[in-house]
Write a protein that holds these residues in place. Structure first.
Motif, short mmCIF file in Angstrom:
data_model
loop_
_atom_site.label_atom_id
_atom_site.label_comp_id
_atom_site.label_asym_id
_atom_site.label_seq_id
_atom_site.Cartn_x
_atom_site.Cartn_y
_atom_site.Cartn_z
N GLY A 116 0.84 -1.20 0.00
CA GLY A 116 0.00 0.00 0.00
C GLY A 116 0.87 1.24 0.00
O GLY A 116 1.77 1.37 -0.84
N LYS A 117 0.68 2.10 1.00
CA LYS A 117 1.45 3.34 1.06
C LYS A 117 2.72 3.20 1.88
O LYS A 117 3.49 4.14 2.04
N GLU A 118 2.91 2.00 2.44
CA GLU A 118 4.08 1.79 3.30
C GLU A 118 5.14 0.93 2.64
O GLU A 118 4.82 0.00 1.90
N ALA A 119 6.37 1.24 2.95
CA ALA A 119 7.49 0.47 2.38
C ALA A 119 8.47 0.11 3.49
O ALA A 119 8.95 0.99 4.21
N THR A 120 8.75 -1.18 3.62
CA THR A 120 9.73 -1.66 4.61
C THR A 120 11.08 -1.81 3.91
O THR A 120 11.14 -2.31 2.78
N ILE A 121 12.13 -1.38 4.62
CA ILE A 121 13.46 -1.33 4.01
C ILE A 121 14.44 -2.22 4.77
O ILE A 121 14.39 -2.30 6.00
N GLY A 122 15.33 -2.89 4.03
CA GLY A 122 16.37 -3.69 4.66
C GLY A 122 17.53 -3.86 3.69
O GLY A 122 17.59 -3.20 2.65
N ILE A 123 18.48 -4.75 4.05
CA ILE A 123 19.58 -5.04 3.12
C ILE A 123 19.51 -6.51 2.70
O ILE A 123 19.01 -7.36 3.45
N SER A 124 20.02 -6.78 1.52
CA SER A 124 19.86 -8.12 0.94
C SER A 124 20.79 -9.14 1.61
O SER A 124 21.74 -8.78 2.32
N ASP A 125 20.51 -10.40 1.34
CA ASP A 125 21.34 -11.48 1.84
C ASP A 125 22.78 -11.32 1.31
O ASP A 125 23.75 -11.53 2.04
N TYR A 126 22.89 -10.91 0.05
CA TYR A 126 24.21 -10.66 -0.53
C TYR A 126 24.95 -9.59 0.29
O TYR A 126 26.13 -9.75 0.60
N ALA A 127 24.23 -8.52 0.63
CA ALA A 127 24.85 -7.42 1.38
C ALA A 127 25.33 -7.89 2.75
O ALA A 127 26.47 -7.61 3.15
N GLN A 128 24.49 -8.62 3.47
CA GLN A 128 24.90 -9.06 4.81
C GLN A 128 26.08 -10.03 4.73
O GLN A 128 26.98 -9.97 5.57
N ALA A 129 26.08 -10.88 3.70
CA ALA A 129 27.18 -11.85 3.57
C ALA A 129 28.50 -11.13 3.23
O ALA A 129 29.56 -11.50 3.71
N SER A 130 28.40 -10.08 2.40
CA SER A 130 29.63 -9.35 2.05
C SER A 130 30.16 -8.56 3.24
O SER A 130 31.37 -8.44 3.42
N LEU A 131 29.26 -8.02 4.04
CA LEU A 131 29.69 -7.24 5.21
C LEU A 131 30.33 -8.11 6.28
O LEU A 131 31.26 -7.70 6.96
N GLY A 132 29.81 -9.32 6.45
CA GLY A 132 30.21 -10.14 7.60
C GLY A 132 29.40 -9.69 8.81
O GLY A 132 28.41 -8.96 8.68
N ASP A 133 29.85 -10.11 10.00
CA ASP A 133 29.10 -9.82 11.23
C ASP A 133 28.78 -8.34 11.38
O ASP A 133 29.70 -7.53 11.51
N VAL A 134 27.50 -8.01 11.39
CA VAL A 134 27.11 -6.62 11.62
C VAL A 134 27.23 -6.33 13.12
O VAL A 134 26.77 -7.11 13.96
N THR A 135 27.87 -5.21 13.46
CA THR A 135 28.16 -4.91 14.87
C THR A 135 27.48 -3.64 15.36
O THR A 135 27.37 -3.42 16.55
N PHE A 136 27.04 -2.79 14.43
CA PHE A 136 26.46 -1.50 14.84
C PHE A 136 25.50 -1.01 13.78
O PHE A 136 25.75 -1.16 12.58
N VAL A 137 24.38 -0.43 14.25
CA VAL A 137 23.40 0.15 13.32
C VAL A 137 22.97 1.51 13.87
O VAL A 137 22.73 1.65 15.06
N GLU A 138 22.92 2.49 13.00
CA GLU A 138 22.38 3.80 13.36
C GLU A 138 21.14 4.03 12.53
O GLU A 138 21.21 4.04 11.29
N LEU A 139 19.98 4.16 13.19
CA LEU A 139 18.71 4.28 12.49
C LEU A 139 18.28 5.73 12.38
O LEU A 139 18.71 6.57 13.19
N PRO A 140 17.43 6.05 11.43
CA PRO A 140 16.94 7.44 11.32
C PRO A 140 15.92 7.73 12.43
O PRO A 140 15.40 6.81 13.06
N GLU A 141 15.63 9.00 12.64
CA GLU A 141 14.59 9.42 13.58
C GLU A 141 13.23 9.17 12.93
O GLU A 141 13.08 9.31 11.72
N ILE A 142 12.24 8.84 13.75
CA ILE A 142 10.88 8.74 13.23
C ILE A 142 10.43 10.16 12.83
O ILE A 142 10.68 11.12 13.56
N GLY A 143 9.85 10.25 11.67
CA GLY A 143 9.43 11.57 11.17
C GLY A 143 10.41 12.16 10.17
O GLY A 143 10.09 13.11 9.47
#
Lengths: 129, 366
Positions: A20-47
């Motif tokens: 509908g009007k909403e879109a969920t965002i993430g990174i692909s399996d390829y991306a996570q495999a290339s990065l290796g262990d993810v250790t930190f995430v900085e998310l945007p502010e709501i709004g």
């Protein structure tokens, strides 16, 4: 490499699920495999207003730091706090528990700038991994 | 395909490929960075044992009557006073007191020594040794025919007792001996770079695959890559050449004065003596971040708005579950408890200077 169907992908390996009007965002399996262990995430502010292909989040693995780009323009309405405390969810389940944010879509026509799963699969072959 | 053509490969390269390792260039070599994942390998080394392909490092044999005295004039630590079958960590310095390399010297007997050096600096080390060793002292580069395989972790002793010899138990920290390893008389030392109980095995290159495969058959052993080796050493605040150490930095600035014997003569000594008298301008410090975010090599270190230094190494610490790092600051800011900000144009990370090391629960001396 798992490429989830019915999602749209960017060249930078983000995915987006449009409902509908909403879109969920993430990174692909390829991306996570290339990065290796993810250790930190900085998310945007709501709004926060995000623009297509402009940074929406930051991510780090043991070896690298990179930006996550918004696949579509819109307003951030939800973020996944779980991945801040347990970034390994991005490695374990990039298409489900490892989602980053939900945005309210501004312009669905921007979808034309993204790849569907079949094109993304070809793209991965093309870039040679 | 890419620039891989110029990179050297170790005798274990194809074994690592078969194990699905990720590779990256390091010191001129195409080296395995990780197998099961850096954090998994890191944690496995802390609780069981990981096997590392360290064949890229260099080994030299220095021998002949008077070899000890001659070598002692080139390295910072006193290798004449240590017993036979002991090893010692230290440095070769240039005339300005800067570090040419950090290294370990093994005293095989009073007139025969093995020196183990970094891969990227091996040729410079060799040139420096040739320049300063008297002609009657023999210098042999055995790097190509020698494979170095490290087993690191609290269970490493139990494993090697079964696979090599029960006498492994007799090795104390920073000593070595010769053991029959797969039918070959080989040096095994109780040394490492992880903060855990561990051993380094020097075997002929032709035997490397057999030893690697034999050790990996043990369920307590997993392969570890240079990625985990780096996070493990950083948690122990061990320096890495090219990051904390280089030819314009002295061991005193790096806080490694205990590996320098100022009571003997060696190249670069007068500069260190002067530094000691006049005080040091920069100092290596350790800092702990208040989040999981990692400082990165090259980030500025700020106190308030004032730039006081630069980050030399940084990573996420799997044991502390937060960002950690090391860097050089103006000497006045080195005190533990000092609050600093780390970052580049975009990233700003809050951190606090702490006393080394970061990780204190290691099995190193157990």
């Amino acid at each position: 490499m798992n490429i989830e169907k019915r999602l749209f992908y960017t060249k930078e390996h983000e995915w987006v699920r449009i409902e509908g009007k909403e879109a969920t965002i993430g990174i692909s399996d390829y991306a996570q495999a290339s990065l290796g262990d993810v250790t930190f995430v900085e998310l945007p502010e709501i709004g926060a207003e995000v623009e297509q292909f402009k940074p929406i989040a930051a991510i780090e693995s043991v070896k690298t730091a990179s930006e996550i780009y918004a696949p579509l323009s819109g307003k951030v309405i939800k973020v996944n706090e779980e991945i801040v405390h347990a970034p390994e969810l991005i490695n374990q389940a990039p298409y489900t528990e490892g989602w980053f944010a939900v945005i309210e879509l501004k312009d669905e026509a921007e979808k034309a700038n993204l790849m569907d799963d079949a094109v993304y699969e070809e793209y991965l072959i093309e870039i040679g991994d | 395909m890419e620039l891989q053509m110029n990179l050297k490969t170790t005798p274990l390269h194809s074994q690592s490929e078969k194990l699905g390792a990720k590779f990256a260039p390091f010191g001129g070599w195409d080296m395995p960075i990780s197998y099961s994942g850096i954090i998994d390998e890191h944690n496995w080394t802390r609780k069981s044992a990981c096997l590392f392909d360290i064949c890229h490092m260099g080994e030299f044999i220095i021998s002949g009557a008077g070899a000890g005295d001659a070598l002692n004039k080139i390295v910072t630590m006193n290798i004449e006073e240590i017993p036979v079958k002991a090893c010692r960590y230290g440095f070769m310095l240039n005339e300005n007191g800067g570090i040419i390399d950090d290294l370990i010297v093994y005293k095989i007997d009073n007139n025969k020594f093995m020196m183990v050096v970094n891969a990227a600096t091996k040729d410079i080390d060799l040139t420096n040794l040739k320049k300063h060793l008297p002609e009657d002292i023999s210098l042999e580069d055995i790097s190509d025919k020698t494979a170095k395989i490290d087993l690191q972790g609290p269970l490493s002793r139990d494993i090697l007792k079964e696979i090599i010899s029960a006498d492994i138990e007799k090795l104390t920290y920073y000593t070595f001996s010769y053991f029959d390893v797969l039918g070959e008389n080989s040096i095994v030392s109780r040394t490492g770079y992880t903060g855990e109980l561990g051993y380094e095995i020097y075997i002929s290159a032709g035997k490397a695959v057999e030893l690697w495969d034999t050790l990996l058959k043990d369920k307590r052993v997993k392969p570890g890559g240079l990625g985990a080796r780096d996070t493990l050493r950083l948690e122990m605040s061990y320096p890495l050449y090219g990051h904390e150490l280089d030819n314009s930095t002295s061991p005193l600035e790096a806080g490694l004065g205990i590996f320098v014997d100022l009571d003997k003569e060696f190249i670069g000594k007068d500069v260190l003596v002067k530094q000691k008298e006049e005080g040091l301008l920069k100092r290596l410090v350790c800092f702990k971040v208040d989040s999981r975010r990692a400082p990165r090599n090259g980030y500025k270190i700020l106190s308030g708005d004032k730039e006081i230094g630069v980050v030399s190494s940084g990573s996420f610490s799997p044991s502390l579950k937060r960002g950690i790092g090391m860097g050089y600051v103006e000497a006045d800011y080195r005190t533990a408890g000092t609050k600093v900000t780390l970052g580049d144009g975009r990233v700003k990370i809050k951190a606090e200077i702490i006393k080394r090391p970061f990780y204190k629960e290691g099995s190193l001396r157990k």
